[in-house]
Enzyme design. Sequence first.
Site, PDB file in Angstrom:
ATOM      1  N   GLU A   1      64.400 115.584 -41.453  1.00 32.22           N
ATOM      2  CA  GLU A   1      64.758 115.007 -42.704  1.00 32.22           C
ATOM      3  C   GLU A   1      65.459 113.993 -41.832  1.00 32.22           C
ATOM      4  O   GLU A   1      66.117 113.106 -42.962  1.00 32.22           O
ATOM      5  CB  GLU A   1      64.247 116.368 -43.617  1.00 32.22           C
ATOM      6  CG  GLU A   1      62.883 116.263 -44.210  1.00 32.22           C
ATOM      7  CD  GLU A   1      63.325 117.423 -45.133  1.00 32.22           C
ATOM      8  OE1 GLU A   1      62.357 116.821 -46.270  1.00 32.22           O
ATOM      9  OE2 GLU A   1      63.834 118.177 -45.224  1.00 32.22           O
TER      10      GLU A   1
ATOM     11  N   ARG B   1      65.855 109.890 -56.622  1.00 36.62           N
ATOM     12  CA  ARG B   1      63.984 110.360 -56.089  1.00 36.62           C
ATOM     13  C   ARG B   1      63.405 109.255 -54.913  1.00 36.62           C
ATOM     14  O   ARG B   1      62.199 109.921 -54.374  1.00 36.62           O
ATOM     15  CB  ARG B   1      63.282 110.046 -57.161  1.00 36.62           C
ATOM     16  CG  ARG B   1      62.630 110.958 -58.470  1.00 36.62           C
ATOM     17  CD  ARG B   1      63.015 110.249 -59.861  1.00 36.62           C
ATOM     18  NE  ARG B   1      61.847 110.051 -59.690  1.00 36.62           N
ATOM     19  CZ  ARG B   1      61.105 110.455 -60.215  1.00 36.62           C
ATOM     20  NH1 ARG B   1      61.201 112.256 -61.165  1.00 36.62           N
ATOM     21  NH2 ARG B   1      60.098 110.199 -60.493  1.00 36.62           N
TER      22      ARG B   1
ATOM     23  N   LYS C   1      62.161 112.619 -53.184  1.00 41.49           N
ATOM     24  CA  LYS C   1      62.084 113.842 -53.192  1.00 41.49           C
ATOM     25  C   LYS C   1      61.286 114.389 -54.198  1.00 41.49           C
ATOM     26  O   LYS C   1      60.872 115.380 -54.412  1.00 41.49           O
ATOM     27  CB  LYS C   1      63.497 113.822 -54.307  1.00 41.49           C
ATOM     28  CG  LYS C   1      63.893 115.307 -55.269  1.00 41.49           C
ATOM     29  CD  LYS C   1      64.620 115.942 -54.093  1.00 41.49           C
ATOM     30  CE  LYS C   1      64.795 117.600 -54.524  1.00 41.49           C
ATOM     31  NZ  LYS C   1      65.119 118.305 -53.622  1.00 41.49           N
TER      32      LYS C   1
ATOM     33  N   HIS D   1      52.913 127.940 -24.975  1.00 38.40           N
ATOM     34  CA  HIS D   1      51.565 127.395 -24.228  1.00 38.40           C
ATOM     35  C   HIS D   1      51.350 126.673 -24.756  1.00 38.40           C
ATOM     36  O   HIS D   1      50.755 125.878 -25.435  1.00 38.40           O
ATOM     37  CB  HIS D   1      50.427 127.898 -25.510  1.00 38.40           C
ATOM     38  CG  HIS D   1      50.298 129.577 -25.927  1.00 38.40           C
ATOM     39  ND1 HIS D   1      49.375 129.786 -25.071  1.00 38.40           N
ATOM     40  CD2 HIS D   1      50.817 130.925 -26.483  1.00 38.40           C
ATOM     41  CE1 HIS D   1      49.064 131.477 -24.832  1.00 38.40           C
ATOM     42  NE2 HIS D   1      50.110 131.884 -25.112  1.00 38.40           N
TER      43      HIS D   1
ATOM     44  N   TRP E   1      59.634 102.598 -54.728  1.00 30.24           N
ATOM     45  CA  TRP E   1      59.249 103.703 -53.458  1.00 30.24           C
ATOM     46  C   TRP E   1      57.794 102.730 -52.815  1.00 30.24           C
ATOM     47  O   TRP E   1      56.764 102.879 -53.733  1.00 30.24           O
ATOM     48  CB  TRP E   1      59.048 105.095 -53.124  1.00 30.24           C
ATOM     49  CG  TRP E   1      58.955 105.544 -52.484  1.00 30.24           C
ATOM     50  CD1 TRP E   1      59.994 105.861 -52.108  1.00 30.24           C
ATOM     51  CD2 TRP E   1      57.782 106.405 -51.637  1.00 30.24           C
ATOM     52  NE1 TRP E   1      59.356 106.775 -50.759  1.00 30.24           N
ATOM     53  CE2 TRP E   1      58.509 106.662 -50.525  1.00 30.24           C
ATOM     54  CE3 TRP E   1      56.452 106.052 -52.100  1.00 30.24           C
ATOM     55  CZ2 TRP E   1      57.082 108.067 -49.920  1.00 30.24           C
ATOM     56  CZ3 TRP E   1      55.814 106.313 -50.895  1.00 30.24           C
ATOM     57  CH2 TRP E   1      55.867 106.947 -49.705  1.00 30.24           C
TER      58      TRP E   1
ATOM     59  N   CYS F   1      59.199 106.238 -57.518  1.00 30.84           N
ATOM     60  CA  CYS F   1      59.429 105.106 -58.347  1.00 30.84           C
ATOM     61  C   CYS F   1      60.106 106.086 -59.413  1.00 30.84           C
ATOM     62  O   CYS F   1      59.232 107.051 -59.486  1.00 30.84           O
ATOM     63  CB  CYS F   1      58.475 104.553 -58.835  1.00 30.84           C
ATOM     64  SG  CYS F   1      57.466 103.695 -57.988  1.00 30.84           S
TER      65      CYS F   1
ATOM     66  N   ASN G   1      55.079 103.800 -62.384  1.00 33.56           N
ATOM     67  CA  ASN G   1      54.770 104.465 -61.437  1.00 33.56           C
ATOM     68  C   ASN G   1      53.950 105.188 -60.859  1.00 33.56           C
ATOM     69  O   ASN G   1      52.828 106.465 -62.517  1.00 33.56           O
ATOM     70  CB  ASN G   1      56.226 106.152 -61.479  1.00 33.56           C
ATOM     71  CG  ASN G   1      55.880 107.374 -60.580  1.00 33.56           C
ATOM     72  OD1 ASN G   1      55.683 107.275 -59.418  1.00 33.56           O
ATOM     73  ND2 ASN G   1      56.445 108.457 -60.580  1.00 33.56           N
ATOM     74  N   GLY G   2      53.450 105.230 -59.932  1.00 34.21           N
ATOM     75  CA  GLY G   2      52.001 105.622 -59.757  1.00 34.21           C
ATOM     76  C   GLY G   2      50.785 105.197 -58.851  1.00 34.21           C
ATOM     77  O   GLY G   2      51.673 103.894 -57.730  1.00 34.21           O
TER      78      GLY G   2
ATOM     79  N   GLU H   1      61.422 125.267 -40.965  1.00 35.33           N
ATOM     80  CA  GLU H   1      62.680 125.157 -42.624  1.00 35.33           C
ATOM     81  C   GLU H   1      62.725 124.669 -41.321  1.00 35.33           C
ATOM     82  O   GLU H   1      64.229 123.221 -41.583  1.00 35.33           O
ATOM     83  CB  GLU H   1      62.607 125.994 -42.856  1.00 35.33           C
ATOM     84  CG  GLU H   1      63.236 125.891 -44.211  1.00 35.33           C
ATOM     85  CD  GLU H   1      62.988 124.105 -44.906  1.00 35.33           C
ATOM     86  OE1 GLU H   1      61.903 123.939 -45.145  1.00 35.33           O
ATOM     87  OE2 GLU H   1      63.716 123.657 -45.867  1.00 35.33           O
TER      88      GLU H   1
ATOM     89  N   LYS I   1      64.623 120.577 -41.613  1.00 32.82           N
ATOM     90  CA  LYS I   1      65.329 120.199 -42.252  1.00 32.82           C
ATOM     91  C   LYS I   1      66.048 118.679 -41.168  1.00 32.82           C
ATOM     92  O   LYS I   1      66.669 118.035 -41.057  1.00 32.82           O
ATOM     93  CB  LYS I   1      66.466 121.354 -42.738  1.00 32.82           C
ATOM     94  CG  LYS I   1      66.768 121.944 -43.862  1.00 32.82           C
ATOM     95  CD  LYS I   1      67.229 121.128 -44.702  1.00 32.82           C
ATOM     96  CE  LYS I   1      65.962 120.851 -45.727  1.00 32.82           C
ATOM     97  NZ  LYS I   1      64.508 121.500 -46.153  1.00 32.82           N
TER      98      LYS I   1
END
Length: 612
Positions: free
Chosen positions: A492, A27, A607, A508, A73, A2, A99-100, A485, A489
């Site tokens: 995402e 965000r 974000k 394995h 969000w 948010c 926000n929270g 990473e 990427k």
Amino acid sequence: MCGIVAYVGPKEACPILLNGLKRLEYRGYDSAGVALMNGELQTFKKKGKVAQLQTLIEHVDQSSTIGLGHTRWATHGAPNDTNAHPHRSGNGRLVMVHNGIIENYSSLRKALERDGHTFKSDTDTEVLVHLIEEIQTHDDLPLEEAVRIALSRVVGAYAIVLMDAQNPDQLVAARKASPLVIGIGENEYFLASDATPLVEYTKKVIYLKDEEIAVVNRNGDMEIKTLTNEIQTPYVQELDMKIEMLEKDGYDYFMHKEIHQQTETIADCMRGRLRLDEPYIRLGGVEEYEKRLLDAQRIIIAACGTSWHAGLIAEYLFEELVRVPVEVEYASEFRYRNPILTEDDVVIALSQSGETADTLAALEMAKQKGALIYGIVNVVGSSIARLTDAGSYIHAGPEIGVASTKAFTGQVTLLTMMAISLGRKKGTISNSTFHRLLNELHNIPVKVAKVLEYEEQIKYIAGEIKDRQHALYLGRGYNFPIALEGALKLKEISYIHAEGYPAAEMKHGPIALIDEEMPVIVIATNKSAYEKIVSNIQEVKARKGLVIAVVTEGDTAISQMADYTIEIPDTEEPLTPLLSVIPLQLLSYHIAVMRDCDVDQPRNLAKSVTVE
Ligand code: G6P
């Protein structure tokens, strides 16, 4: 997560709010709304993008000089118009953005329902604004006092801003564990979740601290108190951010700009800290706590997401160069595990935003247990930066693309400098190794520029694999975290399922997935395990997998086996990640663009993850 923006002053609030909400889009969010005071209190809310909200309010009176804005969000309740913020109190007098997460919202809601309150949305936020109204009307209290009492009954995290229809010259704000910045202008105040919406209006800011309440008035008066009612002297800081940093500079996406910025951001991270002439590496935070860092029995790194991958690289760096045991922890697991920590431990938090709720909570726990806590963050003045005993900024500038790129290489650069300098002081690396690593690190930005020159070739490979459903990334040693990473990427931003694996572990499990449909991206630059990587590639080829190999310039053996190769310049092995990650960032970026994905704001992602 948010985003909040609010304004009170002589200007029209609406353009400031909409502009601010656009700045906060990065965000991550699913709906947006504003509250304005045009004679009466009005709220406008819309599921979707800020642009849709803008269309909704196109013909509305926009003369209000006070207002609240919010990007939501979803946590409690689906993303829809009703659950979007701002939320009104039952009598309609108050309006609030938040926000929270209010963790005890369910019991508070039941108690309020017993007192006759009815709710329109499924949100915890609506419960809190009703609670504030209940307290305000019951005892006829000033808003600020009602907020203070209400917050003492709340469990959870919040940054809130409220407007009262009966006092349209004032905003009341508070925070705990979610960020809130106050921008100070001429008889005007701007409030926001971070500094990006403020920078075009003012450079003077106050970062509200945990459990503080701020009251700002149109006449320029401001008061900050703690939840326990003690008046605070605010610390006004100068923002070190320019508006150009928040623009795309001709790139189609922020992520693309940020990938290309890495030649400068890595150099900026080293500026003034690494000198070849003397030669030295100096990090203020390290020097201040040198003894405790050198005497550490253990280094624990806590982080989330891409920052966690930077932590994994640090495990290799610190163990090799400083000969100290390192544990790398997902902050969300670490904080709830009741880990054994002592005063001889050093806990390093890695965070681009400096606001990730789990990382922050892990640090608080480590601090209580007496460990030295060190923060490596990008956002100046962020919560983690303020909580830690010592720390270093990576100086990458605002990172807007949700998928982290330049912040990752900034973190790795900083950790590399830290490991080299501690290794030298501890005597665990020789003088010649020190000089070699220093020279080579200094040279890395030039080599990053060289990797970026291969972009067209990488784009071509992206075109070849863009329609695949899955991808496997393999790496060994320093390149194992890069495999993780690279896979992250791709997931995402292009929504292709991808996994990163240590190359030898492939046997394995993942080897069962390999056929002609499976692209396997192998980061194969390691000198120490070259033959072993060659064998891993052969194992993939034997099962008809499509191999894309990242190799050192001049490599011929792997190039002959792989379907496609991408070269990176030769470097010292501990510095390889700073180069080998770049082609993987570019590969994901181009695949996502070709798949028409929203590169900078991928679906469901945020974000800055300010809730658990
Ligand atoms: C989110 C972001 C990631 C980031 C992670 C940790 O998931 O989308 O890009 O790596 O949070 O964030 P931090 O700010 O703590 O590095």
